[in-house]
Each structure stands twice: as C-alpha cells, then as structure tokens.
Design a protein around this motif. Structure first.
Motif, PDB file in Angstrom:
ATOM      1  N   ALA A  15      67.760  33.411  -6.939  1.00 28.16           N
ATOM      2  CA  ALA A  15      68.989  32.761  -6.502  1.00 28.16           C
ATOM      3  C   ALA A  15      69.137  31.392  -7.152  1.00 28.16           C
ATOM      4  CB  ALA A  15      69.001  32.632  -4.990  1.00 28.16           C
ATOM      5  N   SER A  16      68.043  30.649  -7.259  1.00 28.24           N
ATOM      6  CA  SER A  16      68.149  29.308  -7.809  1.00 28.24           C
ATOM      7  C   SER A  16      68.358  29.323  -9.317  1.00 28.24           C
ATOM      8  CB  SER A  16      66.912  28.482  -7.448  1.00 28.24           C
ATOM      9  OG  SER A  16      65.765  29.036  -8.032  1.00 28.24           O
ATOM     10  N   ALA A  17      67.813  30.285 -10.016  1.00 32.38           N
ATOM     11  CA  ALA A  17      67.978  30.350 -11.465  1.00 32.38           C
ATOM     12  C   ALA A  17      69.441  30.541 -11.829  1.00 32.38           C
ATOM     13  CB  ALA A  17      67.124  31.470 -12.043  1.00 32.38           C
ATOM     14  N   PRO A  22      70.959  26.359 -18.077  1.00 33.17           N
ATOM     15  CA  PRO A  22      69.802  26.036 -18.919  1.00 33.17           C
ATOM     16  C   PRO A  22      69.865  24.561 -19.337  1.00 33.17           C
ATOM     17  CG  PRO A  22      70.880  28.031 -19.686  1.00 33.17           C
ATOM     18  CD  PRO A  22      71.757  27.439 -18.631  1.00 33.17           C
ATOM     19  N   LEU A  23      68.720  23.955 -19.527  1.00 37.02           N
ATOM     20  CA  LEU A  23      68.661  22.528 -19.843  1.00 37.02           C
ATOM     21  C   LEU A  23      69.389  22.211 -21.148  1.00 37.02           C
ATOM     22  CD1 LEU A  23      67.622  19.863 -18.804  1.00 37.02           C
ATOM     23  CD2 LEU A  23      65.483  20.292 -20.003  1.00 37.02           C
ATOM     24  N   ASP A  24      69.342  23.097 -22.111  1.00 37.82           N
ATOM     25  CA  ASP A  24      70.021  22.829 -23.384  1.00 37.82           C
ATOM     26  C   ASP A  24      71.540  22.910 -23.266  1.00 37.82           C
ATOM     27  OD1 ASP A  24      70.037  25.589 -23.044  1.00 37.82           O
ATOM     28  OD2 ASP A  24      69.655  26.023 -25.152  1.00 37.82           O
ATOM     29  N   ARG A  25      72.054  23.456 -22.176  1.00 34.64           N
ATOM     30  CA  ARG A  25      73.502  23.522 -21.947  1.00 34.64           C
ATOM     31  C   ARG A  25      73.981  22.525 -20.908  1.00 34.64           C
ATOM     32  NH1 ARG A  25      75.178  29.868 -22.216  1.00 34.64           N
ATOM     33  NH2 ARG A  25      74.309  30.212 -24.292  1.00 34.64           N
ATOM     34  N   ALA A  29      75.080  13.524 -17.859  1.00 35.67           N
ATOM     35  CA  ALA A  29      74.142  12.494 -18.293  1.00 35.67           C
ATOM     36  C   ALA A  29      72.940  12.402 -17.356  1.00 35.67           C
ATOM     37  CB  ALA A  29      74.836  11.141 -18.375  1.00 35.67           C
ATOM     38  N   ALA A  30      73.163  12.708 -16.087  1.00 35.57           N
ATOM     39  CA  ALA A  30      72.094  12.683 -15.088  1.00 35.57           C
ATOM     40  C   ALA A  30      72.356  13.800 -14.092  1.00 35.57           C
ATOM     41  CB  ALA A  30      72.035  11.338 -14.390  1.00 35.57           C
ATOM     42  N   VAL A  31      71.281  14.326 -13.531  1.00 35.77           N
ATOM     43  CA  VAL A  31      71.402  15.444 -12.592  1.00 35.77           C
ATOM     44  C   VAL A  31      70.786  15.061 -11.250  1.00 35.77           C
ATOM     45  CG1 VAL A  31      71.431  17.215 -14.390  1.00 35.77           C
ATOM     46  CG2 VAL A  31      69.249  16.497 -13.427  1.00 35.77           C
ATOM     47  N   ASP A  32      71.133  15.833 -10.221  1.00 34.33           N
ATOM     48  CA  ASP A  32      70.592  15.568  -8.888  1.00 34.33           C
ATOM     49  C   ASP A  32      69.123  15.985  -8.810  1.00 34.33           C
ATOM     50  OD1 ASP A  32      70.411  18.388  -8.233  1.00 34.33           O
ATOM     51  OD2 ASP A  32      72.560  18.353  -7.870  1.00 34.33           O
ATOM     52  N   THR A  33      68.500  15.636  -7.719  1.00 36.07           N
ATOM     53  CA  THR A  33      67.064  15.875  -7.546  1.00 36.07           C
ATOM     54  C   THR A  33      66.715  17.357  -7.593  1.00 36.07           C
ATOM     55  OG1 THR A  33      66.844  13.840  -6.271  1.00 36.07           O
ATOM     56  CG2 THR A  33      65.091  15.471  -6.012  1.00 36.07           C
ATOM     57  N   GLU A  34      67.514  18.201  -6.966  1.00 38.29           N
ATOM     58  CA  GLU A  34      67.213  19.640  -6.949  1.00 38.29           C
ATOM     59  C   GLU A  34      67.261  20.232  -8.344  1.00 38.29           C
ATOM     60  OE1 GLU A  34      69.147  18.090  -4.695  1.00 38.29           O
ATOM     61  OE2 GLU A  34      67.689  18.295  -3.069  1.00 38.29           O
ATOM     62  N   THR A  35      68.240  19.828  -9.148  1.00 37.66           N
ATOM     63  CA  THR A  35      68.357  20.334 -10.513  1.00 37.66           C
ATOM     64  C   THR A  35      67.199  19.848 -11.375  1.00 37.66           C
ATOM     65  OG1 THR A  35      70.764  20.351 -10.302  1.00 37.66           O
ATOM     66  CG2 THR A  35      69.873  20.466 -12.528  1.00 37.66           C
ATOM     67  N   ALA A  36      66.869  18.569 -11.264  1.00 44.55           N
ATOM     68  CA  ALA A  36      65.753  18.020 -12.030  1.00 44.55           C
ATOM     69  C   ALA A  36      64.442  18.717 -11.648  1.00 44.55           C
ATOM     70  CB  ALA A  36      65.642  16.522 -11.799  1.00 44.55           C
ATOM     71  N   ALA A  37      64.239  18.929 -10.361  1.00 45.27           N
ATOM     72  CA  ALA A  37      63.017  19.595  -9.890  1.00 45.27           C
ATOM     73  C   ALA A  37      62.933  21.013 -10.430  1.00 45.27           C
ATOM     74  CB  ALA A  37      62.981  19.600  -8.372  1.00 45.27           C
ATOM     75  N   TYR A  38      64.043  21.711 -10.466  1.00 46.48           N
ATOM     76  CA  TYR A  38      64.063  23.078 -11.003  1.00 46.48           C
ATOM     77  C   TYR A  38      63.608  23.074 -12.462  1.00 46.48           C
ATOM     78  CZ  TYR A  38      65.791  27.392 -13.003  1.00 46.48           C
ATOM     79  OH  TYR A  38      65.869  28.581 -13.690  1.00 46.48           O
ATOM     80  N   GLU A  43      58.687  20.672  -6.850  1.00 46.88           N
ATOM     81  CA  GLU A  43      59.462  20.653  -5.613  1.00 46.88           C
ATOM     82  C   GLU A  43      60.311  19.386  -5.603  1.00 46.88           C
ATOM     83  OE1 GLU A  43      59.713  22.897  -3.121  1.00 46.88           O
ATOM     84  OE2 GLU A  43      58.465  24.242  -4.320  1.00 46.88           O
ATOM     85  N   PRO A  44      61.512  19.451  -5.044  1.00 50.11           N
ATOM     86  CA  PRO A  44      62.342  18.244  -4.968  1.00 50.11           C
ATOM     87  C   PRO A  44      61.634  17.068  -4.286  1.00 50.11           C
ATOM     88  CG  PRO A  44      63.656  20.156  -4.447  1.00 50.11           C
ATOM     89  CD  PRO A  44      62.226  20.634  -4.554  1.00 50.11           C
ATOM     90  N   GLN A  45      60.816  17.348  -3.292  1.00 47.94           N
ATOM     91  CA  GLN A  45      60.118  16.267  -2.596  1.00 47.94           C
ATOM     92  C   GLN A  45      59.144  15.534  -3.524  1.00 47.94           C
ATOM     93  OE1 GLN A  45      61.062  15.133   0.229  1.00 47.94           O
ATOM     94  NE2 GLN A  45      59.518  13.543   0.366  1.00 47.94           N
TER      95      GLN A  45
END
Length: 82
Positions: A15-17, A22-25, A29-38, A43-45
């Motif tokens: 579900a999360s994928a 994809p990171l190359d797409r 400029a900056a992403v939220d914590t959940e996206t960065a953690a993925y 883990e976001p924490q």
C-alpha cells in the motif's frame, strides 16, 4: 473466518509503495517525514529523533512547526543522481 483487516508487513509495504513516487521522479524540493522515511527505509519516528537530537545523516527544514526533508539531500545520501 478471515478478518477484514489485514496487518501483515506485505500489505503495508504494498500500500505504501503505491503512495510514494520513485525518488528520481520526485519534483518537490522537500518531502514530509513519511515520504523521506519510506525512501530511506526507516521508520518515520527515526527521522523525528534525528531532527530532535540533530544527530542523523540529514537535517530537516522546519516550516511552521513541521519537518521538511530536502529531496536533494536524500538523493545525495542514497547516491541517486538526479
């Protein structure tokens, strides 16, 4: 009888994928914590602890009390060319 809610890691990962590009797409400029953690396979924490203690491999931007993780720094850390 099977439960209607399926909490296996396979179901969560599938579900999360679909929710994260994809990171190359990534065009932000900056992403939220959940996206960065993925993208960092954490883990976001974990990222929140890095931000709080200022001891992680990335430093987030703070925008109105929220964390924003620079996409260019995530790419640099992972060795992904843009």
């Amino acid at each position: 009888m099977q439960s209607a809610t399926h909490h296996s890691s396979e179901a969560r990962n599938g579900a999360s994928a679909a929710q994260f590009p994809p990171l190359d797409r990534e065009t932000r400029a900056a992403v939220d914590t959940e996206t960065a953690a993925y993208h960092l396979s954490r883990e976001p924490q974990t990222l929140r602890v890095w931000a709080c203690k200022e001891n992680g491999p990335l430093r987030p931007l703070r925008v109105n009390g929220r964390l924003a993780w620079p996409t260019a720094e995530i790419r640099r850390l992972l060795g992904v060319a843009q």
